[in-house]
Design a protein around this motif. Structure first.
Motif: not given
Length: 234
Positions: A50-51, A191, A72, A189, A70, A57-58, A45, A53-55
């Motif tokens: 950003q990647q 959410t 960003f 970010g 959501h 959220s996934e 991280r 945070y994507k994981y």
């Protein structure tokens, strides 16, 4: 008097409202821990926020948390400007009056115990203030996650990442970070998630999440205040 439970969930500084039914508290904390560890296992991280945070959220989506909102964004500090993390996160989270008060109580808690003590309460790899192995470098990377858990359960999360050449003080959330010492963009970010309890139960997510977590989670989920100390209150 309002009270909250304040935890570090693998470095995610979290306030859990006592209005949340106790039967759901552990499930929510386990979901947060699962998402944090899942994201950490896929990407650094500090290097790719950003990647990461994507994981994260996934993983929450897989755990039957539905996205209410959501956003960003990123920005570069203007010349001769500064920002304070407490205000930066608060201004981007869409909170009602009760949630805003909970957020303020959380910030007040961090003033009662120094940031260095909070960081030390988590494993080193979950520290939010990171410096590379090059001891000559004076640049720190801040990767900070703050969450509010409210009745529902619903979860409001803010994530901030940036690099700075400024010395990081104990009172991190109230520190004024100066633009001329920030390197590159400030990434933010925010959410809002709501747990679909019916889907969670039908999919037997409780058992699946527990099966994916380490056998020993106690070092990763730390109550930031001892049992003989009061929880944060207004």
């Amino acid at each position: 008097m309002d009270k909250d439970i304040v935890l570090s969930v693998a470095g995610n500084f979290s306030s859990v409202s006592v209005e949340l039914a106790e039967v759901w508290r552990k499930d929510v904390i386990d979901s947060m821990l699962f998402a944090r560890l899942y994201a950490d296992s896929n990407v650094d991280r500090f290097a790719q926020p950003q990647q990461w945070y994507k994981y994260h959220s996934e993983a929450m989506s897989k755990s039957k948390w539905e996205v209410g909102s959501h956003r960003f964004s990123s920005f570069e500090s203007g010349e001769n400007t500064s920002f304070v993390l407490k205000q930066l996160i608060r201004n981007r989270l869409s909170l009602d009056l009760a949630q805003a008060k909970q957020y303020e109580r959380l910030m007040n808690c961090f003033q009662q115990a120094s940031a260095s003590e909070l960081i030390a309460s988590s494993a080193v790899k979950h520290a939010l203030d990171y410096q590379g192995e090059d001891q000559i470098s004076t640049v720190s990377t801040i990767a900070l996650q703050v969450s509010l858990v409210v009745r529902g359960p619903a979860l409001y999360t803010g994530f901030v990442c940036f690099k700075t050449g400024q010395a990081v003080c104990d009172n991190l959330f109230n520190q004024e970070f100066k633009s001329e010492l920030v390197s590159g963009e400030v990434i933010v970010g925010v959410t809002k998630l709501v747990l679909n309890k019916s889907s969670y139960e039908r999919a037997r997510m409780r058992e699946k999440i527990l099966g994916s977590l380490p056998e020993m989670t106690a070092p990763l989920v730390v109550n930031l205040f001892a049992d003989d100390e009061p929880h944060c209150s207004s």
